[in-house]
Design a protein around this motif. Structure first.
Motif, PDB file in Angstrom:
ATOM      1  N   ALA B 345       0.838  -1.209   0.000  1.00  6.50           N
ATOM      2  CA  ALA B 345       0.000   0.000   0.000  1.00  6.50           C
ATOM      3  C   ALA B 345       0.867   1.251   0.000  1.00  6.50           C
ATOM      4  O   ALA B 345       0.549   2.243  -0.637  1.00  6.50           O
ATOM      5  CB  ALA B 345      -0.924  -0.012   1.218  1.00  6.50           C
ATOM      6  N   PRO B 354      -7.889   0.074  -8.217  1.00  2.80           N
ATOM      7  CA  PRO B 354      -7.913  -1.078  -7.304  1.00  2.80           C
ATOM      8  C   PRO B 354      -6.695  -1.152  -6.388  1.00  2.80           C
ATOM      9  O   PRO B 354      -6.837  -1.374  -5.193  1.00  2.80           O
ATOM     10  CB  PRO B 354      -7.987  -2.286  -8.239  1.00  2.80           C
ATOM     11  CG  PRO B 354      -7.719  -1.795  -9.589  1.00  2.80           C
ATOM     12  CD  PRO B 354      -7.966  -0.349  -9.624  1.00  2.80           C
ATOM     13  N   ARG B 356      -4.551   1.307  -5.544  1.00  2.64           N
ATOM     14  CA  ARG B 356      -4.460   2.477  -4.679  1.00  2.64           C
ATOM     15  C   ARG B 356      -5.421   2.352  -3.515  1.00  2.64           C
ATOM     16  O   ARG B 356      -5.064   2.541  -2.354  1.00  2.64           O
ATOM     17  CB  ARG B 356      -4.806   3.722  -5.506  1.00  2.64           C
ATOM     18  CG  ARG B 356      -4.826   5.007  -4.743  1.00  2.64           C
ATOM     19  CD  ARG B 356      -5.207   6.168  -5.650  1.00  2.64           C
ATOM     20  NE  ARG B 356      -6.623   6.241  -5.905  1.00  2.64           N
ATOM     21  CZ  ARG B 356      -7.182   6.320  -7.110  1.00  2.64           C
ATOM     22  NH1 ARG B 356      -6.428   6.302  -8.188  1.00  2.64           N
ATOM     23  NH2 ARG B 356      -8.473   6.393  -7.243  1.00  2.64           N
ATOM     24  N   VAL B 357      -6.654   2.006  -3.803  1.00  2.00           N
ATOM     25  CA  VAL B 357      -7.659   1.961  -2.750  1.00  2.00           C
ATOM     26  C   VAL B 357      -7.666   0.604  -2.056  1.00  2.00           C
ATOM     27  O   VAL B 357      -7.751   0.515  -0.834  1.00  2.00           O
ATOM     28  CB  VAL B 357      -9.054   2.247  -3.342  1.00  2.00           C
ATOM     29  CG1 VAL B 357     -10.101   2.181  -2.265  1.00  2.00           C
ATOM     30  CG2 VAL B 357      -9.065   3.605  -4.011  1.00  2.00           C
ATOM     31  N   GLY B 358      -7.558  -0.470  -2.854  1.00  2.00           N
ATOM     32  CA  GLY B 358      -7.647  -1.802  -2.273  1.00  2.00           C
ATOM     33  C   GLY B 358      -6.523  -2.096  -1.308  1.00  2.00           C
ATOM     34  O   GLY B 358      -6.729  -2.696  -0.253  1.00  2.00           O
ATOM     35  N   ASN B 360      -4.873  -0.016   0.545  1.00  2.00           N
ATOM     36  CA  ASN B 360      -5.091   0.705   1.791  1.00  2.00           C
ATOM     37  C   ASN B 360      -6.250   0.105   2.579  1.00  2.00           C
ATOM     38  O   ASN B 360      -6.207  -0.001   3.809  1.00  2.00           O
ATOM     39  CB  ASN B 360      -5.355   2.180   1.459  1.00  2.00           C
ATOM     40  CG  ASN B 360      -5.670   2.996   2.683  1.00  2.00           C
ATOM     41  OD1 ASN B 360      -6.805   3.329   2.944  1.00  2.00           O
ATOM     42  ND2 ASN B 360      -4.645   3.303   3.456  1.00  2.00           N
ATOM     43  N   TRP B 361      -7.294  -0.296   1.869  1.00  2.00           N
ATOM     44  CA  TRP B 361      -8.441  -0.900   2.534  1.00  2.00           C
ATOM     45  C   TRP B 361      -8.019  -2.207   3.212  1.00  2.00           C
ATOM     46  O   TRP B 361      -8.431  -2.505   4.336  1.00  2.00           O
ATOM     47  CB  TRP B 361      -9.543  -1.170   1.498  1.00  2.00           C
ATOM     48  CG  TRP B 361     -10.905  -1.389   2.069  1.00  2.00           C
ATOM     49  CD1 TRP B 361     -11.317  -1.212   3.356  1.00  2.00           C
ATOM     50  CD2 TRP B 361     -12.043  -1.817   1.350  1.00  2.00           C
ATOM     51  NE1 TRP B 361     -12.631  -1.509   3.480  1.00  2.00           N
ATOM     52  CE2 TRP B 361     -13.117  -1.880   2.256  1.00  2.00           C
ATOM     53  CE3 TRP B 361     -12.290  -2.151   0.012  1.00  2.00           C
ATOM     54  CZ2 TRP B 361     -14.402  -2.277   1.882  1.00  2.00           C
ATOM     55  CZ3 TRP B 361     -13.562  -2.538  -0.355  1.00  2.00           C
ATOM     56  CH2 TRP B 361     -14.612  -2.604   0.584  1.00  2.00           C
ATOM     57  N   ARG B 364      -6.109  -1.407   6.402  1.00  4.56           N
ATOM     58  CA  ARG B 364      -6.979  -1.001   7.523  1.00  4.56           C
ATOM     59  C   ARG B 364      -7.740  -2.203   8.075  1.00  4.56           C
ATOM     60  O   ARG B 364      -7.974  -2.304   9.282  1.00  4.56           O
ATOM     61  CB  ARG B 364      -7.963   0.062   7.033  1.00  4.56           C
ATOM     62  CG  ARG B 364      -7.267   1.339   6.599  1.00  4.56           C
ATOM     63  CD  ARG B 364      -8.142   2.544   6.772  1.00  4.56           C
ATOM     64  NE  ARG B 364      -9.401   2.401   6.072  1.00  4.56           N
ATOM     65  CZ  ARG B 364      -9.757   3.121   5.033  1.00  4.56           C
ATOM     66  NH1 ARG B 364      -8.952   4.025   4.561  1.00  4.56           N
ATOM     67  NH2 ARG B 364     -10.929   2.953   4.476  1.00  4.56           N
ATOM     68  N   VAL B 385     -11.275  -7.905  -1.420  1.00  5.45           N
ATOM     69  CA  VAL B 385     -10.191  -7.008  -1.852  1.00  5.45           C
ATOM     70  C   VAL B 385      -9.168  -7.807  -2.645  1.00  5.45           C
ATOM     71  O   VAL B 385      -8.698  -7.363  -3.697  1.00  5.45           O
ATOM     72  CB  VAL B 385      -9.520  -6.334  -0.633  1.00  5.45           C
ATOM     73  CG1 VAL B 385      -8.241  -5.639  -1.045  1.00  5.45           C
ATOM     74  CG2 VAL B 385     -10.465  -5.328   0.000  1.00  5.45           C
TER      75      VAL B 385
END
Lengths: 626, 435
Positions: B345, B354, B356-358, B360-361, B364, B385
């Motif tokens: 990430a 996908p 960039r966001v995935g 990080n998701w 978390r 994810v």
């Protein structure tokens, strides 16, 4: 290029080879959602929203925006693979997207909203804090940036790099922490900055001038023409409750290709100014139109050279024709000065059309800072150079923004010697081996050049190397006014009566003026001594047409009605003519247009009715249409 | 320290590594260095060089495992502009340290290989893109290039011929994504390092729009040996489909971590237990990454897996860049996966949605699981994810790799994930606490 046969979701069609899959799908009405793809920018395949299943192809979805069609290709946008890929990407886009819809200006014309409804999952699984940024950030006086809403499609930075040749907008950090920022946090300066508002598919880049003004469905809009310069970009004028609330681009590939400059986009607030003049006044007292026009007629008739007429830059063709009639009749001999015009005369023959810049192999720009004078033509030149491989020669005493391309040949002439430099170009290697159209665009160097000789030298060069010339007029309807013969250049010093049509003369009201009659829409200090003030309509109410610098006649469509007691300019001029003793009787503006078309050859197009009002677009497809 | 294993006929890359001052040009030459480049320039054609490498069966050692001769043949030799060899010395894959080892021991080997490769694609310029953190290898390469210039081996008249040949260095600025070839080219051009959409591929439109072949350090370092001994000799080593030798880096819970040259086809057990000394005393090997953190993990029960690259692909993982990371039963796989996702990430360039966001998701979600706030929902999110990161969704392999980490650790160690998410228990920690 020959057509290829493709099948999209069962529809068989033949499309030109090289067309992208997303564009081919549009031809049969199939929407493949896109964020980063824009038909005026180079495709990147960054957002991954347009994933479709292609066969023959790998067992993975492919981006439709970067894949050109091939013979026999089968595209499936509704297969489980494609549907799930699309919904997954939309879900990822929404993970950090703030729940701003109620307060976001994009709501109602937002592709993210629309795509989520049409292609995304119906329920959300996001249950945790989202990424936060300080917001909103003023990128300039007119544009606000909301980094939380940004989906990082990079349309704005790519537009700046590819189309506007500016570097002031960039991306900071990387990964999920990426954000759009201006260089060194300075406000955006470019005259082309406003287009990023139209480009942004979400509410990250919004107009501060239009902020919180309206929801899209509360506005109506008309397809009109911008009145700020001679390019004549096509715009949409949006009105709400009788106010002009915003201006957006309307794509016309022959002229503007969907871009407008910040002057056209943001300089409209004077239309809604609450101090606007509404009733005619004689020496400060309200009067009827009949009385006011009688007073004007009394003040200006029979004055011959002692009468001065100041005309605005955005005078319409119809107003110009009526002034011609007046100047040929009761106002014969008056001195006329038109605002903001160049010293360029009417062209002597055929001129280059704006869309022909695309095909030019060599472009020569003389005595003009195109970025400020004809901004959207400047963008077209940049496109020809960077996307079509044209070569560019600039003749100008100072550096211009076109120098940013390292291959631009810049000849710095001493002011006044542009014509001599143009003549030298006849032996220039680039021009002799152009291998195609040579486009020669020339301005007036803001008055520093001897214009007749410059125009002659450009035409000679065009004949020598197989080119066409484009005189770069400055005033909105300079070419139309020239055709009507009212683009006056006379000095107004020493006149006793002045009819100021539009904003006051830039040099001020001459001291010799004893009788001043003005047609203006705002109260101005220069007009305080006016004997008669006629309350004017603005460009948002005016019917008529402009002739742009390439000679195309384009019709205005006002979004706001001329409400009592205001009268439109053609009507006022007709009644003034009658008050001056002329026999004028026009049933409507169309009657003037037909007469103008019959008398002035360059205005022949006025006889053609304006094209039909475009079909009302559903609000779901707003200005930043995908 | 490299241990030279007895392969068929002896080692290839590390052949001379025991020699003192091998990084100096005269020492390198005294052993036979630069004879290959001299021969290639004076006696061979570009087509002959490509043929020899094709016979050798050499494939890319950076992780993609693409046949090298085929890649060079994609470069159009009649292209009027320059053609470039770009050396990918950005080695950032967690677990892999072999390229640095090769550059620090024998920089001239890489320079010679890059020059031969340039000749093979009818080019005159090679760029070595070296990650910015590699200070010492950069200095050694810089000095070695200067030595080669001084001796006339690089320059306008390479080896006295009319063939100009140059090798130049460019330092990276600290991003894993620059190991991806098109992002590397963007960085080399001075732009933001984000991968490009392919096609067009670098062989058609690469560095500065010119035809380019991007090769790994180890791949090019092998080329001089192949030209000296012939491709057939190289092909005698290795297996039927995956020929030759390769470098591996063994790290983690082993007694003798380090870089080793192995013949392709030996088992992981041989590498980890015989070469790298095996597990630490009293511990058992639980899981290992066969080729860098981007390769799908294999449980300790599969130590007898062959290092044959085709075989590894067939069982769903890969030999990758040879960075073998070994973990024993004292470590929690969920924590390891979480740490790796933080890496991916952090290194994500942010261009495609996908990854960039995935990424990080996922980070978390792992944080919630490890903080005891997990549930079946979090496990479901990780699965979704992981699915959203793979299967062509992402623009480059970084996103896929992140997805593989989640997927392979969940597949082989689902019990540990369940313990954490559903019961907030880490049996590994518990066992250690009682040890």
């Amino acid at each position: 290029m020959p057509d290829v046969n493709v099948t999209i979701d069962g529809h068989k069609l033949a499309v030109p080879a090289g067309m992208l899959v997303v564009e081919a799908a549009k031809l049969v009405g199939i929407e493949i959602p896109v964020f980063c793809y824009h038909h005026k920018l180079d495709p990147v395949g960054a957002c991954r929203l347009c994933l479709v299943e292609l066969s023959p192809g790998p067992p993975r979805p492919q981006t439709g925006c970067t894949t050109p069609v091939a013979e026999g290709m089968v595209v499936k946008t509704l297969s489980p693979m494609a549907v799930q890929a699309r919904a997954d990407i939309l879900e990822f886009e929404l993970v950090n997207h703030p729940l701003d819809c109620p307060v976001c200006d994009k709501g109602g014309e937002c592709p993210l909203q629309d795509f989520t409804f049409r292609h995304g999952y119906p329920t959300s699984r996001i249950d945790g804090p989202r990424l936060h940024f300080k917001k909103p950030i003023p990128l300039s006086e007119t544009i606000a940036l909301d980094r939380e809403r940004c989906v990082l499609c990079y349309r704005c930075t790519r537009y700046y790099d590819e189309v506007a040749w500016e570097q002031e907008l960039t991306v900071g950090q990387r990964g999920v922490q990426s954000f759009i920022t201006s260089q060194f946090d300075q406000p955006l300066q470019s005259i082309f900055s406003g287009n990023i508002i139209d480009l942004c598919p979400v509410g990250a880049l919004t107009s501060r001038v239009w902020r919180f003004e309206s929801r899209p469905w509360d506005m109506t809009h008309t397809a009109s023409i911008c009145s700020k310069c001679a390019v004549g970009c096509n715009v949409n004028l949006w009105q709400r409750r009788g106010q002009l609330v915003r201006v957006t681009a309307r794509e016309n590939d022959d002229i503007d290709e969907g871009w407008i400059c910040d002057r056209g986009r943001f300089d409209y607030t004077d239309v809604n100014d609450p101090t606007r003049l509404r009733t005619p006044r004689i020496r400060g007292a309200k009067a009827t139109w009949a009385d006011a026009l009688q007073a004007v007629a009394e003040g200006i008739k029979g004055k011959k050279v002692k009468l001065g007429i100041s005309l605005p830059a955005d005078i319409t063709n119809e107003e110009a024709f009526l002034f011609r009639s007046l100047l040929d009749g009761p106002l014969r001999g008056a001195r006329v000065k038109m605002h903001g015009r160049t010293a360029l005369p009417l062209p002597l023959g055929e001129t280059l059309r704006i869309k022909e810049i695309d095909d030019a192999r060599v472009l020569v720009v003389v005595a003009s800072d195109t970025e400020n004078e004809v901004p959207i033509v400047n963008l077209r030149i940049k496109k020809a150079v960077s996307k079509r491989g044209a070569r560019l020669i600039v003749i100008h005493p100072d550096g211009v923004d076109l120098d940013r391309d390292p291959r631009t040949v810049h000849i710095r002439n001493a002011p006044g010697s542009a014509a001599a430099e143009v003549r030298k170009l006849a032996s220039n290697e680039l021009l002799k081996s152009a291998g195609g159209l040579v486009a020669i665009l020339y301005g007036d160097g803001l008055g520093s050049e001897e214009i007749v000789d410059l125009a002659k030298s450009c035409r000679e060069l065009a004949e020598a190397v197989g080119g066409k010339v484009m005189p770069l007029y400055r005033a909105t309807n300079e070419r139309g006014a020239l055709a009507a013969g009212v683009a006056g250049w006379d000095s107004l010093d020493g006149v006793e009566a002045l009819l100021s049509w539009g904003p006051p003369p830039t040099a001020g009201i001459p001291k010799s003026v004893k009788f001043l009659a003005v047609w203006d829409h705002l109260p101005r200090p220069q007009n305080e001594k006016a004997a008669v003030v006629l309350s004017a309509t603005t460009f948002a109410q005016r019917q008529g047409s402009y002739t742009n610098l390439e000679g195309t006649v384009q019709f205005l469509r006002p979004p706001i009605e001329v409400d009592q007691p205001l009268k439109d300019s053609w009507e006022v001029l007709t009644e003034l003519g009658v008050a001056l003793g002329m026999n004028l009787d026009y049933a409507g503006i169309f009657a003037i247009q037909r007469e103008a078309a019959a008398t002035i050859p360059a205005m022949a197009a006025l006889a053609q009715p304006p094209s039909a009002e475009p079909e009302p677009q559903p609000v779901l497809v707003g200005p930043a249409h995908p | 320290m490299a241990e030279q294993r007895g392969t068929v006929g002896g080692p290839v890359l590390t052949e001379w590594f025991a020699t003192r001052d091998l990084h100096k040009l005269d020492v390198y030459e005294s052993l036979g260095g630069y004879t290959a480049l001299r021969k290639v320039l004076k006696e061979m054609t570009a087509a002959q060089v490509i043929d020899e490498v094709k016979i050798s069966g050499l494939r890319g050692r950076g992780g993609a495992d693409f046949p090298t001769a085929t890649k060079w043949s994609f470069v159009p030799k009649d292209h009027p502009g320059p053609k470039y060899i770009v050396v990918n010395a950005d080695e950032s894959e967690p677990g892999s340290a072999k390229d640095r080892y090769l550059m620090e021991n024998s920089p001239h080997m890489l320079i010679e290989g890059a020059a031969i490769a340039s000749f093979a694609i009818s080019g005159h310029q090679a760029w070595i893109y070296i990650r910015g953190e590699y200070d010492l290898p950069y200095e050694m390469l810089r000095d070695a290039i200067a030595e080669a210039h001084a001796k006339g081996y690089l320059g306008e008249h390479s080896f006295g011929t009319d063939y100009p040949m140059d090798v130049r260095l460019y330092r990276g600025h600290g991003a894993y994504i620059c190991g991806e070839e098109t992002a590397l080219l963007e960085s080399l051009e001075g732009k933001r390092a984000q991968p490009r959409s392919r096609p067009p591929f670098p062989a058609v439109k690469g560095a500065w729009g010119m035809p380019t072949a991007v090769n790994n350090v180890e791949t090019l370092s092998t080329v001089p040996w192949i030209m000296r001994h012939g491709g057939a000799e190289y092909a005698k080593r290795g297996t039927e489909r995956a020929k030759g030798t390769r470098m591996v880096t063994v790290s983690g819970d082993v007694q003798k971590p380090g870089n080793y040259e192995i013949e392709i086809g030996v088992t992981y057990r041989h590498v980890i237990e015989e070469l790298a000394g095996g597990a630490l005393p009293g511990r058992k090997i639980k899981v290992f990454w066969p080729g860098g953190s981007s390769a799908k993990v294999l449980p300790g029960s599969m130590l007898d897996t062959s290092t044959d690259l085709d075989y590894l692909k067939s069982i769903g993982t890969m030999g990758g860049s040879g960075g073998i990371i070994v973990m024993d039963d004292s470590h929690c796989v969920v924590k390891a996966a979480a740490r790796l996702l933080r890496f991916y990430a952090f290194e994500s360039c942010g261009k495609c949605t996908p990854c960039r966001v995935g990424g990080n998701w996922a980070v978390r979600t792992y944080e919630r699981i490890l903080a005891g706030e997990g549930s079946q929902i979090e496990l479901g999110i990780l699965e979704r994810v992981s699915d959203g990161l793979q299967n062509g969704r992402c623009l480059c392999g970084l996103g896929d790799a992140a997805g593989w980490v989640i997927e392979s650790t969940m597949r082989h160690f689902h019990n540990e994930y369940e313990e954490h998410s559903l019961h907030n228990v880490c049996s590994v920690e518990a066992a250690l606490a009682h040890a």
